[in-house]
Design an enzyme around this catalytic site. Structure first.
Site, PDB file in Angstrom:
ATOM      1  N   HIS B  24     -42.386  38.192 116.376  1.00 52.89           N
ATOM      2  CA  HIS B  24     -41.719  37.655 117.297  1.00 52.89           C
ATOM      3  C   HIS B  24     -40.719  38.799 118.103  1.00 52.89           C
ATOM      4  O   HIS B  24     -39.687  38.732 118.115  1.00 52.89           O
ATOM      5  CB  HIS B  24     -40.638  36.582 116.643  1.00 52.89           C
ATOM      6  CG  HIS B  24     -41.288  35.414 116.339  1.00 52.89           C
ATOM      7  ND1 HIS B  24     -40.619  34.562 115.339  1.00 52.89           N
ATOM      8  CD2 HIS B  24     -42.269  34.552 116.897  1.00 52.89           C
ATOM      9  CE1 HIS B  24     -40.988  33.407 115.317  1.00 52.89           C
ATOM     10  NE2 HIS B  24     -42.460  33.386 115.957  1.00 52.89           N
ATOM     11  N   HIS B  80     -49.969  23.902 118.081  1.00 54.92           N
ATOM     12  CA  HIS B  80     -48.716  24.747 118.426  1.00 54.92           C
ATOM     13  C   HIS B  80     -49.240  26.044 119.383  1.00 54.92           C
ATOM     14  O   HIS B  80     -50.347  26.693 119.130  1.00 54.92           O
ATOM     15  CB  HIS B  80     -48.024  25.572 117.246  1.00 54.92           C
ATOM     16  CG  HIS B  80     -46.840  26.368 117.426  1.00 54.92           C
ATOM     17  ND1 HIS B  80     -45.990  26.052 118.597  1.00 54.92           N
ATOM     18  CD2 HIS B  80     -46.277  27.363 116.945  1.00 54.92           C
ATOM     19  CE1 HIS B  80     -44.898  27.153 118.389  1.00 54.92           C
ATOM     20  NE2 HIS B  80     -45.157  27.739 117.289  1.00 54.92           N
ATOM     21  N   GLU B  82     -48.152  28.851 120.334  1.00 53.52           N
ATOM     22  CA  GLU B  82     -47.603  30.333 120.362  1.00 53.52           C
ATOM     23  C   GLU B  82     -48.897  31.198 119.979  1.00 53.52           C
ATOM     24  O   GLU B  82     -49.705  30.640 119.228  1.00 53.52           O
ATOM     25  CB  GLU B  82     -46.643  30.539 119.278  1.00 53.52           C
ATOM     26  CG  GLU B  82     -45.912  31.775 119.325  1.00 53.52           C
ATOM     27  CD  GLU B  82     -44.576  31.689 118.814  1.00 53.52           C
ATOM     28  OE1 GLU B  82     -44.387  30.653 117.760  1.00 53.52           O
ATOM     29  OE2 GLU B  82     -43.725  32.596 118.649  1.00 53.52           O
ATOM     30  N   ASP B  84     -49.505  33.599 118.000  1.00 54.23           N
ATOM     31  CA  ASP B  84     -50.061  33.901 116.737  1.00 54.23           C
ATOM     32  C   ASP B  84     -51.096  33.150 116.127  1.00 54.23           C
ATOM     33  O   ASP B  84     -51.543  33.418 115.276  1.00 54.23           O
ATOM     34  CB  ASP B  84     -48.808  34.212 115.705  1.00 54.23           C
ATOM     35  CG  ASP B  84     -48.008  33.052 115.668  1.00 54.23           C
ATOM     36  OD1 ASP B  84     -47.159  32.960 114.558  1.00 54.23           O
ATOM     37  OD2 ASP B  84     -47.751  32.329 116.822  1.00 54.23           O
ATOM     38  N   HIS B 146     -41.377  24.487 115.646  1.00 49.34           N
ATOM     39  CA  HIS B 146     -40.276  25.071 116.006  1.00 49.34           C
ATOM     40  C   HIS B 146     -40.093  24.925 117.592  1.00 49.34           C
ATOM     41  O   HIS B 146     -39.114  25.628 118.115  1.00 49.34           O
ATOM     42  CB  HIS B 146     -39.802  26.226 115.408  1.00 49.34           C
ATOM     43  CG  HIS B 146     -40.822  27.362 115.648  1.00 49.34           C
ATOM     44  ND1 HIS B 146     -40.247  28.678 116.202  1.00 49.34           N
ATOM     45  CD2 HIS B 146     -42.175  27.579 115.671  1.00 49.34           C
ATOM     46  CE1 HIS B 146     -41.375  29.379 116.582  1.00 49.34           C
ATOM     47  NE2 HIS B 146     -42.400  28.620 116.135  1.00 49.34           N
ATOM     48  N   ASP B 165     -46.192  26.062 111.826  1.00 49.60           N
ATOM     49  CA  ASP B 165     -45.099  26.919 111.292  1.00 49.60           C
ATOM     50  C   ASP B 165     -44.292  26.219 110.046  1.00 49.60           C
ATOM     51  O   ASP B 165     -43.809  27.026 109.289  1.00 49.60           O
ATOM     52  CB  ASP B 165     -44.307  27.320 112.233  1.00 49.60           C
ATOM     53  CG  ASP B 165     -45.199  28.377 113.042  1.00 49.60           C
ATOM     54  OD1 ASP B 165     -44.758  28.706 114.439  1.00 49.60           O
ATOM     55  OD2 ASP B 165     -46.087  29.093 112.681  1.00 49.60           O
ATOM     56  N   TYR B 193     -37.613  33.246 106.217  1.00 43.24           N
ATOM     57  CA  TYR B 193     -38.028  32.467 107.309  1.00 43.24           C
ATOM     58  C   TYR B 193     -37.542  31.162 107.794  1.00 43.24           C
ATOM     59  O   TYR B 193     -37.389  31.105 109.062  1.00 43.24           O
ATOM     60  CB  TYR B 193     -39.644  31.982 106.660  1.00 43.24           C
ATOM     61  CG  TYR B 193     -40.684  31.339 107.557  1.00 43.24           C
ATOM     62  CD1 TYR B 193     -40.795  29.998 108.171  1.00 43.24           C
ATOM     63  CD2 TYR B 193     -41.750  32.057 108.221  1.00 43.24           C
ATOM     64  CE1 TYR B 193     -41.679  29.397 108.695  1.00 43.24           C
ATOM     65  CE2 TYR B 193     -42.746  31.525 108.781  1.00 43.24           C
ATOM     66  CZ  TYR B 193     -42.724  30.154 109.236  1.00 43.24           C
ATOM     67  OH  TYR B 193     -43.746  29.687 109.868  1.00 43.24           O
ATOM     68  N   HIS B 226     -48.718  29.957 108.047  1.00 44.57           N
ATOM     69  CA  HIS B 226     -48.508  31.531 107.682  1.00 44.57           C
ATOM     70  C   HIS B 226     -48.379  31.326 106.207  1.00 44.57           C
ATOM     71  O   HIS B 226     -47.662  30.385 105.539  1.00 44.57           O
ATOM     72  CB  HIS B 226     -47.036  32.118 108.049  1.00 44.57           C
ATOM     73  CG  HIS B 226     -47.168  32.182 109.790  1.00 44.57           C
ATOM     74  ND1 HIS B 226     -48.072  33.372 110.512  1.00 44.57           N
ATOM     75  CD2 HIS B 226     -46.685  31.712 110.506  1.00 44.57           C
ATOM     76  CE1 HIS B 226     -47.728  33.040 111.574  1.00 44.57           C
ATOM     77  NE2 HIS B 226     -46.765  32.345 111.850  1.00 44.57           N
TER      78      HIS B 226
END
Lengths: 53, 397
Positions: B24, B80, B82, B84, B146, B165, B193, B226
């Site tokens: 991030h 999601h 994002e 990654d 998130h 996540d 985390y 993850h």
């Protein structure tokens, strides 16, 4: 008094509860919340809210 | 790392990022690396749940190819937006251009604003299903877990939850499952985390767990995006999340500071001795020296925060200032705090720290303590007593 929905994250502003952490007393109608206030859940401003019909 | 079967017809096909140490941007120090977990669901139809960070796309393709040709993918599920997780979606779709891309409405607009692709999108909401044959993909919207676009995928026939996540940990390993790795490392990373990423969304975490429990769905495995997969004890991480989301704390104080010539450091240690003498646990950290991700992790279950800084430019030092900005964004609840520091002449740092902590919703329980230059014997006694006073406030709840 109408409830308002944050269209970004789904948070519901309920005027009966207000947002005490955000210095908005219970009983405050959404229209009377000052412009600087942000959604307690995701931080967006009042413009992103819409009235719950 | 090769594809790994996790349930009948379900394969982990992701990538392990052994070397990444900043995540991030630089807001999270991934001291144990991470993984980008992608899951292939093979049935009469074939679905891919999330992809991997773009630099690892060839590994993802190789893993998928061990099981099926990527051309056969019917559904590209994007839990999601994002990068990654979505980073390899454009690459995957080159192989299966007719696949439907599945996600929430916000994910659709978010994916367009990342990749500007012209895809066959299927918008889903909570309760929508896709029948793959023997298995059904069921979707649960999860805004702010998130991001606004986030959702979970659930396969009821396998009692398998794919929450992206949520419940993840940044751990690189050749092992894929919770029972295969060291439990204290696992919970250490899971806590880090949560503290650094999910803590501000705690009310949403509690609501979502409640909602899932009320849906009455059985979960025997949680496969996040993850880290390791919870197959032996998914309740372990769910119970931990409930505890953390309620901001439950222990008898513990974190003293975080920045020092110029070690006087503020001496104050931190003396105050720390005072706190420790009451039996309360103490963690002391110079934020310009130590791993800030770990300091935030220690603050997750600490009731008290003592923040110190030397005065520079009439205010606090820049690294503790940045650290407090990050802490404020994490929105910890139900904490008490106080400020301290050494100064030369104007001494604005401690007052400024108090203002920031108050703005962050932390309750200031005793006025700040400052000393000019190097504390003398009297001041050291007062600093010790200051710590004792704070420690007593922790013990008395």
């Amino acid at each position: 008094m109408k409830k308002y929905l944050c269209t970004v994250c789904g948070y519901i502003y309920d005027p009966a509860i207000g947002d005490p952490d955000g210095k908005i007393a219970p009983g405050t109608p959404f229209e009377q919340i000052p412009d600087g206030w942000v959604c307690p859940q995701c931080g967006v401003t009042k413009e992103m809210f819409e009235e719950v019909k | 790392m090769s594809a790994v079967k996790i349930k009948e017809g379900v394969y982990w096909v992701g990538a392990v990022d052994w070397n990444v140490r900043s995540f991030h941007g630089h807001t999270f120090n991934t001291k144990r690396g991470t993984t980008y977990n992608s899951y292939l669901i093979v049935d009469e139809k074939i679905a891919l749940i999330d992809s991997v960070y773009a630099p690892f796309s060839q590994e993802l393709l190789a893993n998928i190819s061990e099981i099926v040709p990527p051309e056969k993918i019917d559904y590209m599920v994007v839990n999601h937006v994002e990068g990654d997780h979505s980073g390899s979606v454009p690459e995957i779709l080159k192989y299966c251009p007719k696949a439907k891309v599945v996600g929430t409405e916000k994910c659709k607009t978010g994916m367009y604003k990342h990749y500007y692709g012209n895809w066959d999108w299927l918008t889903v909401k909570t309760g929508d299903k896709i029948n793959l044959g023997k298995k059904t993909l069921t979707f649960v919207e999860a805004p702010m877990l998130h991001w606004p676009d986030s959702m979970f995928t659930y396969i009821p026939e396998l009692e398998l939850l794919l929450p992206n996540d949520a419940f993840g940990q940044h751990i690189s390993s050749s092992k894929r499952f919770d029972d295969e790795i060291d439990q204290s490392e696992l919970m250490d990373e899971a806590a880090s985390y949560y503290a650094n990423i999910l803590l501000p969304f705690s009310p949403m975490v509690l609501k979502k767990i409640d909602e899932v429990v009320k849906m009455g769905i059985k979960i025997s495995m949680i496969a996040p995006s993850h880290g390791i997969i919870w197959r032996k004890d998914p309740m372990k991480i769910i119970n931990a999340y409930v505890k953390w989301a309620k901001n439950e704390t222990t008898s513990k104080v974190v003293i975080a500071y920045e020092t110029m010539w070690k006087s503020t450091e001496l104050m931190a240690k003396t105050i720390g001795d005072g706190v420790a003498s009451t039996g309360v646990g103490v963690v002391i950290a110079d934020v310009s020296e130590v791993d800030k991700t770990n300091v935030i992790k220690e603050m997750l279950d600490a009731k008290g925060y003592l923040i110190g800084s030397a005065t520079h430019g009439n205010d606090m030092l820049p690294q503790i200032s940045g650290f407090l900005a990050f802490l404020k964004g994490m929105k910890p609840k139900g904490r008490i705090g106080a400020a301290f520091g050494s100064y030369g002449w104007s001494g604005g740092a401690a007052k400024s720290i108090e203002e920031v902590l108050t703005g962050a919703g932390i309750n200031i329980v005793q006025p700040f303590m400052q000393c000019q230059f190097v504390p003398d014997k009297e001041e050291l006694k007062k600093l010790f007593e200051y710590g004792v006073e704070f420690g007593k406030k922790i013990k008395n709840g």
